[in-house]
Design a protein around this motif. Structure first.
Motif, PDB file in Angstrom:
ATOM      1  N   ALA A   1      -8.546  -7.803  10.741  1.00 30.16           N
ATOM      2  CA  ALA A   1      -7.145  -7.559  10.391  1.00 30.16           C
ATOM      3  C   ALA A   1      -6.965  -7.579   8.876  1.00 30.16           C
ATOM      4  O   ALA A   1      -6.251  -6.742   8.310  1.00 30.16           O
ATOM      5  CB  ALA A   1      -6.246  -8.605  11.043  1.00 30.16           C
ATOM      6  N   ALA A   2      -7.630  -8.530   8.219  1.00 28.24           N
ATOM      7  CA  ALA A   2      -7.486  -8.616   6.766  1.00 28.24           C
ATOM      8  C   ALA A   2      -7.960  -7.321   6.114  1.00 28.24           C
ATOM      9  O   ALA A   2      -7.288  -6.754   5.253  1.00 28.24           O
ATOM     10  CB  ALA A   2      -8.283  -9.802   6.236  1.00 28.24           C
ATOM     11  N   ARG A   3      -9.109  -6.826   6.542  1.00 31.48           N
ATOM     12  CA  ARG A   3      -9.646  -5.603   5.932  1.00 31.48           C
ATOM     13  C   ARG A   3      -8.731  -4.425   6.203  1.00 31.48           C
ATOM     14  O   ARG A   3      -8.481  -3.602   5.320  1.00 31.48           O
ATOM     15  CB  ARG A   3     -11.050  -5.332   6.464  1.00 31.48           C
ATOM     16  CG  ARG A   3     -12.046  -6.367   5.995  1.00 31.48           C
ATOM     17  CD  ARG A   3     -13.442  -6.046   6.442  1.00 31.48           C
ATOM     18  NE  ARG A   3     -13.998  -4.946   5.691  1.00 31.48           N
ATOM     19  CZ  ARG A   3     -15.227  -4.934   5.176  1.00 31.48           C
ATOM     20  NH1 ARG A   3     -16.031  -5.964   5.343  1.00 31.48           N
ATOM     21  NH2 ARG A   3     -15.665  -3.906   4.513  1.00 31.48           N
ATOM     22  N   PHE A   4      -8.255  -4.328   7.421  1.00 30.48           N
ATOM     23  CA  PHE A   4      -7.391  -3.203   7.773  1.00 30.48           C
ATOM     24  C   PHE A   4      -6.144  -3.181   6.898  1.00 30.48           C
ATOM     25  O   PHE A   4      -5.787  -2.145   6.327  1.00 30.48           O
ATOM     26  CB  PHE A   4      -7.005  -3.297   9.252  1.00 30.48           C
ATOM     27  CG  PHE A   4      -6.284  -2.087   9.764  1.00 30.48           C
ATOM     28  CD1 PHE A   4      -6.988  -1.014  10.282  1.00 30.48           C
ATOM     29  CD2 PHE A   4      -4.900  -2.012   9.733  1.00 30.48           C
ATOM     30  CE1 PHE A   4      -6.330   0.114  10.760  1.00 30.48           C
ATOM     31  CE2 PHE A   4      -4.229  -0.889  10.197  1.00 30.48           C
ATOM     32  CZ  PHE A   4      -4.959   0.173  10.713  1.00 30.48           C
ATOM     33  N   PHE A   5      -5.509  -4.314   6.755  1.00 35.09           N
ATOM     34  CA  PHE A   5      -4.273  -4.352   5.964  1.00 35.09           C
ATOM     35  C   PHE A   5      -4.536  -4.116   4.480  1.00 35.09           C
ATOM     36  O   PHE A   5      -3.747  -3.471   3.799  1.00 35.09           O
ATOM     37  CB  PHE A   5      -3.523  -5.668   6.184  1.00 35.09           C
ATOM     38  CG  PHE A   5      -2.732  -5.683   7.452  1.00 35.09           C
ATOM     39  CD1 PHE A   5      -1.546  -4.974   7.545  1.00 35.09           C
ATOM     40  CD2 PHE A   5      -3.190  -6.367   8.568  1.00 35.09           C
ATOM     41  CE1 PHE A   5      -0.814  -4.956   8.719  1.00 35.09           C
ATOM     42  CE2 PHE A   5      -2.462  -6.353   9.751  1.00 35.09           C
ATOM     43  CZ  PHE A   5      -1.276  -5.651   9.831  1.00 35.09           C
ATOM     44  N   PHE A   6      -5.659  -4.627   3.986  1.00 34.70           N
ATOM     45  CA  PHE A   6      -5.984  -4.386   2.579  1.00 34.70           C
ATOM     46  C   PHE A   6      -6.202  -2.900   2.317  1.00 34.70           C
ATOM     47  O   PHE A   6      -5.862  -2.390   1.252  1.00 34.70           O
ATOM     48  CB  PHE A   6      -7.247  -5.145   2.184  1.00 34.70           C
ATOM     49  CG  PHE A   6      -7.002  -6.603   1.877  1.00 34.70           C
ATOM     50  CD1 PHE A   6      -5.938  -6.997   1.088  1.00 34.70           C
ATOM     51  CD2 PHE A   6      -7.844  -7.575   2.372  1.00 34.70           C
ATOM     52  CE1 PHE A   6      -5.713  -8.337   0.799  1.00 34.70           C
ATOM     53  CE2 PHE A   6      -7.632  -8.918   2.090  1.00 34.70           C
ATOM     54  CZ  PHE A   6      -6.571  -9.295   1.303  1.00 34.70           C
ATOM     55  N   LEU A   7      -6.795  -2.218   3.294  1.00 32.04           N
ATOM     56  CA  LEU A   7      -7.113  -0.797   3.092  1.00 32.04           C
ATOM     57  C   LEU A   7      -5.895   0.094   3.288  1.00 32.04           C
ATOM     58  O   LEU A   7      -5.843   1.202   2.766  1.00 32.04           O
ATOM     59  CB  LEU A   7      -8.215  -0.362   4.066  1.00 32.04           C
ATOM     60  CG  LEU A   7      -9.594  -0.949   3.791  1.00 32.04           C
ATOM     61  CD1 LEU A   7     -10.567  -0.547   4.897  1.00 32.04           C
ATOM     62  CD2 LEU A   7     -10.113  -0.471   2.437  1.00 32.04           C
ATOM     63  N   LEU A   8      -4.935  -0.390   4.035  1.00 31.56           N
ATOM     64  CA  LEU A   8      -3.806   0.426   4.455  1.00 31.56           C
ATOM     65  C   LEU A   8      -2.992   0.972   3.284  1.00 31.56           C
ATOM     66  O   LEU A   8      -2.455   2.058   3.345  1.00 31.56           O
ATOM     67  CB  LEU A   8      -2.913  -0.432   5.360  1.00 31.56           C
ATOM     68  CG  LEU A   8      -1.928   0.232   6.299  1.00 31.56           C
ATOM     69  CD1 LEU A   8      -2.590   1.295   7.155  1.00 31.56           C
ATOM     70  CD2 LEU A   8      -1.296  -0.830   7.193  1.00 31.56           C
ATOM     71  N   ARG A   9      -2.915   0.197   2.222  1.00 32.06           N
ATOM     72  CA  ARG A   9      -2.103   0.605   1.070  1.00 32.06           C
ATOM     73  C   ARG A   9      -3.002   1.243   0.021  1.00 32.06           C
ATOM     74  O   ARG A   9      -4.138   0.823  -0.165  1.00 32.06           O
ATOM     75  CB  ARG A   9      -1.395  -0.602   0.462  1.00 32.06           C
ATOM     76  CG  ARG A   9      -0.551  -1.368   1.449  1.00 32.06           C
ATOM     77  CD  ARG A   9       0.461  -0.468   2.113  1.00 32.06           C
ATOM     78  NE  ARG A   9       1.168  -1.133   3.189  1.00 32.06           N
ATOM     79  CZ  ARG A   9       1.520  -0.545   4.322  1.00 32.06           C
ATOM     80  NH1 ARG A   9       1.211   0.718   4.556  1.00 32.06           N
ATOM     81  NH2 ARG A   9       2.190  -1.205   5.238  1.00 32.06           N
ATOM     82  N   SER A  10      -2.479   2.207  -0.684  1.00 34.76           N
ATOM     83  CA  SER A  10      -3.274   2.804  -1.741  1.00 34.76           C
ATOM     84  C   SER A  10      -3.534   1.730  -2.800  1.00 34.76           C
ATOM     85  O   SER A  10      -2.676   0.900  -3.062  1.00 34.76           O
ATOM     86  CB  SER A  10      -2.562   4.016  -2.328  1.00 34.76           C
ATOM     87  OG  SER A  10      -1.511   3.599  -3.157  1.00 34.76           O
TER      88      SER A  10
END
Length: 566
Positions: free
Chosen positions: A408-417
């Motif tokens: 989840a942490a990785r997904f959210f970090f990647l989600l934003r430019s």
RNA sequence: GCCCCCGUAGCUCAGAGGACAGAGCAGACGCCUUCUAAGCGUUUGGCCGCAGGUUCGAAUCCUGCCGGGGGCGCCA
């Protein structure tokens, strides 16, 4: 036949050839034909691909774009990959992929397997991605996590795009901060033996320094203790850094990041090493000047605002000197074709001067890409969680991973430019519900696996399935979505925009869910994957298998797990 | 003062010079005798911060302004 990766250049070729044929036949004036400009229409009603060439030619050809479009289409040969192209105002040529072409992509994906959507953009050239590289004077915090997620995903995408990729962590084990760290450690260490010594003024007050001192005492007893007032043994600082780097390495491993190399700043200063060599180059070029007892790099002569100190008046090199030597090493000694530094935005002031220095030591500044990511704000219950490094009250990456999980942490970090400041909502990340896109994507993968498993229980496998039976709208829509992965990888690898990965993962999951639930929506059991019709079932199982491959690939590129059940 | 990033739906944000600006969440209305409802369908919601400019065409490129954040050390 072209495939997923080659369809775009293939269409460009068709259009360019048709335009030339139109000129040769006198249907178009003799004008230069620029690139055929194939793009993807936003609205699927306009087809899978579109050429804007007629719009671009209109002025030079002095003809209405629609006429040009018609002339080009007239000279386009029939092609099995596409249906007959359509002309649309104000001057588009729209292409729709043929059903057979789409069906063939299922076989293409299955044949490619885990390498699906691999590209040759890098053509075997080498790329280095250096990321996190936080000072080993404290634990990694949440902001470092963003850098870790971005750097690792970028490295994955570059590898998929055909680069030989190395991941590197630069250890700042030389310089002032390291000295402060060592002094703090020694103070804490002495305190454990009952000495009443204060922490250094610029020291590190966090509780982890006490833990570190305890660890040293547990392993080495009082071996590092010196009589009161005497200077600390230098080996203690070295040991402390090693212990801290060990912790950082463990944190990153639990985050799913593994480095090829941990590069010591100190090693730059070995005799005959990078520092001496890089400085020799600058000195020979007359770029080093002495002033106020310090040595300056005359960067203002190369267009910078001002000169910068490389060796202080007390003889110690600055971090800037280290950075110059380090990048000399990356380019001139190790010969990377592409170097990406992932930095927090608070370092933006260094970008220009590092590029200037890199050029001055003889490297191509274009090959140095510095990717800046903006700050992370943590939110819990709608409230901003204040961070303070000074007081030692930071939220560590370990705590974040413990609370929400690495996926989840990785997904959210990647989600934003990377360029956008981001709020990290702790409550949302940990929520196991429809509000959480992480589970949405992973759930799709789990269901794909479960369908294959269910089929196997009934003696059905994808083997021998005939993809020509895949004709339903939701089936073809899913194939179209799977086809986009190559574009996504190209985008991430060439523009350094990892945020496309999680967005695409959501789109792909949506396409699958729509396909998977079509039978409910239309109340038609014959739309299920596993139906009475064994032939049709096998064909759909091939589609499911391909979708699982594509979804697992994009999850892998993000450094996330692809669970088989949830 | 100078430099960098951001400003798009109520919220968090995507958006590659092209067609009617999108997603998730939140709101409204439906769908569990289900190949896992952590799901699906329908729907409400926009002066793309403002003003100019370039272009056949601008959320996107350029200039200026406004607002938010960050940076300008012989710290890293």
């Amino acid at each position: 036949m072209p495939d997923t990766r080659t369809i775009r250049p293939y269409l460009e070729g068709l259009v360019a050839a048709a335009a030339k044929a139109a000129v040769a036949a006198g249907d178009l004036p003799d004008v230069a034909i620029p690139g055929a400009a194939i793009e993807r229409p936003k609205d699927p009603a306009n087809g899978d691909f579109a050429s804007t060439l007629p719009l671009r030619l209109a002025r030079a050809a002095m003809r209405p774009p629609l006429d040009i479009a018609r002339a080009i289409v007239h000279h386009l040969p029939a092609d099995p990959a596409i249906e007959p192209p359509a002309v649309a105002p104000p001057g588009f040529i729209n292409f729709r992929l043929s059903q057979a072409f789409l069906q063939d992509q299922v076989e293409h994906i299955i044949a490619a397997g885990p390498a699906y959507a691999d590209l040759q953009l890098g053509a075997g050239r080498s790329a280095q991605v250096e990321f996190v590289s936080a000072n080993p004077t404290g634990p990694l915090h949440v902001g470092n996590g963003r850098g870790a997620a971005i750097g690792d995903a970028l490295a994955n995408a570059l590898a998929a795009a055909g680069y030989r990729v190395e991941r590197e962590y630069y250890i700042n084990d030389a310089g002032t901060q390291t000295d402060n760290f060592a002094e703090t450690l020694y103070a804490r260490y002495q305190q454990l033996f009952g000495r009443d010594v204060p922490l250094p003024e610029d020291g590190y007050p966090g509780a982890y320094m006490v833990e570190l001192a305890e660890e040293v005492r547990a392993r080495h007893g009082d071996a590092f203790l010196r009589p009161p007032g005497e200077p600390m043994p230098p080996e203690l600082g070295q040991l402390g850094i090693e212990l801290m780097v060990g912790r950082i390495r463990k944190t990153l491993e639990s985050f799913g990041v593994r480095y090829d190399r941990w590069y010591s700043e100190k090693s730059l200063y070995e005799p005959g090493g990078a520092y001496e060599q890089a400085m020799a180059i600058l000195r020979d070029a007359g770029m080093l000047v002495e002033r106020d007892g310090a040595l300056w790099f005359a960067s203002s002569e190369l267009g910078e605002d001002k000169d910068n100190v490389v060796v202080r008046s007390d003889g110690r090199p600055t971090y800037y000197a280290s950075d110059i030597a380090y990048h000399w090493d990356k380019f001139l000694r190790r010969g990377f074709d592409l170097v990406i530094d992932v930095w927090g935005a608070d370092h933006h002031g260094h970008v220009s001067r590092l590029k200037t220095a890199t050029k001055a030591v003889g490297a191509d500044p274009e090959a140095l890409q510095i990717l800046l990511y903006q700050l992370v704000t943590l939110k819990r219950g709608g409230e901003v969680v204040r961070l303070s490094k000074r007081s030692g009250e930071i939220i560590t990456l370990d705590e974040l991973v413990e609370e929400v999980g690495a996926d989840a942490a990785r997904f959210f970090f990647l989600l934003r430019s990377p360029g956008a400041q981001m709020d990290f909502d702790l409550d949302l990340a940990v929520k196991q519900s429809s509000e959480n896109p992480v589970y949405y994507v992973q759930y799709a993968h789990a269901r794909l696996c479960s369908i294959l498993e269910r089929a196997r229980e009934q003696g059905l496998t994808p083997d021998g399935g005939n993809v020509r039976l895949l004709t339903a709208p939701h089936e073809l829509a899913l194939i179209r979505e799977m086809m986009q992965l190559a574009d996504v990888i190209e985008n991430v690898a060439t523009r350094f925009e990892p945020q496309h990965l999680p967005h695409y993962a959501q789109d792909l999951a949506t396409a699958f869910h729509a396909f998977n639930d079509a039978f409910k929506q239309q109340n038609d059991p014959s739309l299920k994957v596993i139906t009475e019709d064994a032939e049709l079932s096998r064909a759909r199982l091939r589609l499911v298998l391909a979708a699982r491959i594509a979804l697992a690939r994009v999850l892998g590129l993000m450094g996330m797990s692809a669970p088989e059940r949830m």
